[in-house]
Design a protein around this motif. Structure first.
Motif, short mmCIF file in Angstrom:
data_model
loop_
_atom_site.label_atom_id
_atom_site.label_comp_id
_atom_site.label_asym_id
_atom_site.label_seq_id
_atom_site.Cartn_x
_atom_site.Cartn_y
_atom_site.Cartn_z
N GLY A 54 -7.09 -15.20 -45.83
CA GLY A 54 -6.05 -14.39 -45.18
C GLY A 54 -6.58 -13.10 -44.58
N GLY A 55 -7.89 -12.91 -44.61
CA GLY A 55 -8.45 -11.63 -44.12
C GLY A 55 -8.44 -11.49 -42.61
N PRO A 89 -5.93 -10.23 -53.85
CA PRO A 89 -4.47 -10.12 -53.89
C PRO A 89 -4.02 -8.88 -53.09
N GLY A 90 -2.97 -9.07 -52.31
CA GLY A 90 -2.54 -7.99 -51.40
C GLY A 90 -2.95 -8.35 -49.97
N ILE A 91 -4.00 -9.17 -49.85
CA ILE A 91 -4.41 -9.69 -48.54
C ILE A 91 -4.13 -11.19 -48.50
N GLY A 92 -4.80 -11.94 -49.38
CA GLY A 92 -4.58 -13.39 -49.46
C GLY A 92 -3.48 -13.70 -50.46
N THR A 93 -2.93 -14.92 -50.34
CA THR A 93 -1.82 -15.30 -51.21
C THR A 93 -2.12 -16.64 -51.90
N LYS A 94 -1.24 -16.97 -52.83
CA LYS A 94 -1.38 -18.24 -53.56
C LYS A 94 -1.34 -19.43 -52.60
N HIS A 113 -9.68 -4.06 -56.79
CA HIS A 113 -10.39 -2.80 -57.02
C HIS A 113 -10.63 -2.68 -58.53
N GLU A 116 -7.70 -2.06 -60.81
CA GLU A 116 -6.40 -2.70 -60.51
C GLU A 116 -6.35 -4.18 -60.88
N VAL A 119 -3.25 -6.92 -60.74
CA VAL A 119 -2.60 -7.64 -59.63
C VAL A 119 -3.09 -9.09 -59.57
N HIS A 123 -2.68 -15.17 -59.50
CA HIS A 123 -3.65 -15.95 -58.72
C HIS A 123 -4.63 -16.66 -59.64
N GLY A 319 -11.76 -0.37 -51.11
CA GLY A 319 -11.98 -1.52 -50.24
C GLY A 319 -10.69 -1.95 -49.58
N GLY A 320 -10.79 -2.33 -48.31
CA GLY A 320 -9.60 -2.80 -47.61
C GLY A 320 -8.93 -1.74 -46.77
N GLN A 321 -9.27 -0.47 -47.03
CA GLN A 321 -8.60 0.62 -46.29
C GLN A 321 -9.29 0.90 -44.95
#
Lengths: 340, 294
Positions: A54-55, A89-94, A113, A116, A119, A123, A319-321
């Motif tokens: 999902g990136g 998680p937060g980008i890709g999903t199940k 992270h 974290e 989250v 998954h 990461g991701g920001q």
């Protein structure tokens, strides 16, 4: 034939390397690399967008080829190797994980992270249900004290992860820090421990060896250093060093060197080296995937990319920001205008 | 002029923040706070402030349903599915602050007028409330082919519900970007940042518009106007930078500072949800009041 392996390698060039070529992999390239790695007896090959399932996005860069096609192609090209995917998680999903599993993925690394981990349970639970080998992947491990890392690793273990990785996403860890972190995890966890390096400070091989000495059983490498920032632990180099140390990886060194030289080198837009920006990533502790985005923003706003990266490091961006890169660049350009 | 009576279902952080916001409303009169734990901080606070408290959940409220005409549900998605049915039967108008999304999705400055008579509306997600107005603002000038939002919130303001259901956040927000924002394709990303002191909520909106000629002036103006409209009910909502135009790719940077009512100021993500809910309820109340006069 099943080789004896003291250390289990995961080749990440087809995932982490995606950053270095702005997510432009083709089916043909992935097929060629996966076949070569498989013949060299590499046990795990990771394939996904650089930021995981999902990136593909404006934030991180669109994939030239849908990652599901790449995963499918890789799975169809290997005889012994298993295909891994990354999921943040937060980008890709199940949903995307299910799809990847249908296409032949056998392992997933659920990445959060370092502070974290909570989250990840849904998954990880799904991955277990799908029969996948499951790794908890604690990114930016340099940003948390060792006690916090241990606490988060234990959470990953409690969710059912088979392995927990210390991920040095910024290539910022020094050997004594790797030693302390891996040792602490070894003392607190009963599952396998892994280590993922970036070579921004030219410490990737040394840190990987340190991790192995402290009991890490799984190590990531990127062939020809095809990874974000200055690349990861160069796989063929690590294989050679471990062979000299009498540590078995089961990987054929000569075949790896040939794949690196003949198949992977031509994919690189330019040879991987530690450039000034790559060095600053490790020095300032910034997520390695920011490299090309920071260079693009620096060009757009006419400022020094190192200033952007150092500022991001000070702000403790995670990461991701990637959106913060433009934001910070615009801010720095404004300041320059008012003072200049 | 009489105010319309409202109740809050759920006495957690969101419910308590709503309680403080409702205390300021000129058209809504908070009468009752409903929880299931008599020892909860929220119910205790409600009692102190002189509101009716019910600690037996929805059942207790339905026995005294004359206490409110509008109900804010700040419980959980699972509980809301049950509450929605019971409250509909009791003839109440309901604002759903959970991800259940039983009713239509509402973002106040975009589509509140279409749902003034709805008996149940859903407020999507915090990321949706912060970003969909901007997607809509751009789409009203030039067709949005693709919109992608990145919501970055401080770890401290992401509760266990958000964490355990992070896919619901991305999926529900993406749906809202398409259905309410008007993008042909929507995508959402959420990032938790543990920096201490906690960061303010930040939202980045990346949009690809249709066509080679981009109406930069018109889009920039529309974005500014939307900023002001949202500020009317979320004072801490602001553009961090001028929008960046790169061909047909437009990037908008938002920061949301909370009002600091019950939740700290960095919890702009929670504040924008409660503020949006109050805004919708006020519109409902104004309509009820005007109908009563006629």
């Amino acid at each position: 034939m099943e080789a004896k392996r003291d250390v289990i390698l995961t080749e990440v060039a087809l995932r982490d390397g995606s950053h270095a070529i702005r997510h432009q992999f083709t089916v043909e390239q992935v097929t060629q690399v996966a076949m070569g790695l498989d013949q060299a007896n590499v046990p795990y090959i990771e394939v996904s967008h650089g930021d995981g399932l999902g990136g593909s996005s404006l934030q991180y860069g669109f994939s030239r080829t849908n990652e599901m096609e790449l995963i499918e192609a890789a799975a169809a090209s290997v005889k012994q190797a298993k295909i891994s995917v990354l999921l943040i998680p937060g980008i890709g999903t199940k949903q995307e994980l299910k799809h990847a599993a249908q296409l032949g993925a056998k392992m997933v690394r659920v990445a959060t992270h370092v502070t974290e981990a909570d989250v990840a349970p849904q998954h990880i639970a799904l991955a277990k249900d799908l029969g996948l080998e499951t790794v908890g992947f604690l990114m930016m491990s340099h940003m948390a004290p060792t006690e916090k890392l241990v606490e988060q690793a234990k959470l990953m273990e409690s969710y059912g992860a088979d392995t927990v990785y210390v991920v040095d996403s910024a290539g910022a860890l020094l050997p004594h820090e790797v030693k302390e972190k891996i040792r602490a995890l070894r003392q607190s966890l009963s599952i396998d421990i892994g280590f993922h390096a970036h070579n921004n400070l030219s410490l990737a091989v040394a840190n990987s060896i340190t991790a192995i000495e402290e009991g890490a059983r799984r190590i990531d490498g990127s062939i020809r250093c095809l990874g974000a920032g200055a690349g990861n632990t160069q796989t063929e180099v690590l294989v050679a060093v471990l062979d000299r140390l009498g540590i078995k990886t089961g990987v054929d060194l000569y075949k790896m060197m040939d794949v690196a030289e003949d198949i992977v080198a031509p994919i690189l837009e330019k040879p991987q080296e530690i450039t000034k920006d790559g060095l600053v990533l490790g020095y300032a502790g910034v997520y390695s995937s920011f490299l090309l985005h920071a260079q693009a923003a620096a060009r757009k706003f006419g400022i020094d990319s190192r200033d952007i990266l150092v500022e991001l490091g000070k702000m403790k961006v995670v990461g991701g920001q990637e959106d913060m890169i433009l934001d910070v660049a615009a801010e720095l350009a404004k300041k320059l205008q008012t003072t200049g | 002029m009489d105010k319309v009576k409202v109740a809050i279902l759920g006495s957690g952080n969101i419910g308590t923040d709503l309680m403080i916001k409702l205390g300021r409303s000129e058209v809504l009169e908070l009468t009752t706070v409903i929880g299931i734990d008599p020892e909860s901080d929220g119910l205790r606070k409600a009692k102190e402030l002189g509101y009716e408290t019910i600690d037996t959940g929805i059942k207790g409220f339905l026995e005294r349903s004359e206490l409110a005409d509008i109900v804010f549900d700040a419980t959980s998605a699972k509980a809301h599915v049950r509450h929605a049915k019971l409250l509909r039967e009791a003839g109440k108008q309901v604002l759903d602050l959970t991800p259940a999304a039983v009713g239509p999705l509402v973002v106040p400055p975009v589509n509140i007028k279409e749902h003034v008579d709805a008996d149940n509306i859903n407020l999507i997600t915090c990321g949706g409330q912060a970003t969909i107005p901007m997607v809509h603002a751009i789409n009203s000038v030039q067709s949005v082919e693709y919109a992608e939002i990145v919501a970055t919130i401080s770890s401290k303001s992401a509760g266990p519900g958000t964490r355990a259901n992070i896919d619901e956040f991305t999926e529900t927000t993406a749906r809202g970007i398409e259905k309410i924002g008007g993008a042909r394709v929507g995508k959402a990303i959420i990032i938790l940042n543990p920096a201490d002191p906690p960061i303010m909520m930040r939202d980045t909106i990346h949009v690809l518009v249709k066509g080679d000629q981009v109406d930069e002036e018109g889009i920039a103006r529309s974005i500014k106007e939307m900023e002001q409209q949202v500020q009317e009910y979320v004072p801490g909502y602001k553009l961090r930078q001028e929008p960046i135009f790169n061909g047909n790719h437009i990037t908008v940077f938002i920061e949301v500072e909370g009002a600091g009512d019950y939740l700290p100021k960095y919890s702009g993500n929670l504040d924008i949800m409660t503020a949006a809910a109050v805004k919708v309820a006020e519109e409902w109340a104004k309509r009820k009041i005007s109908q009563a006069i006629v």
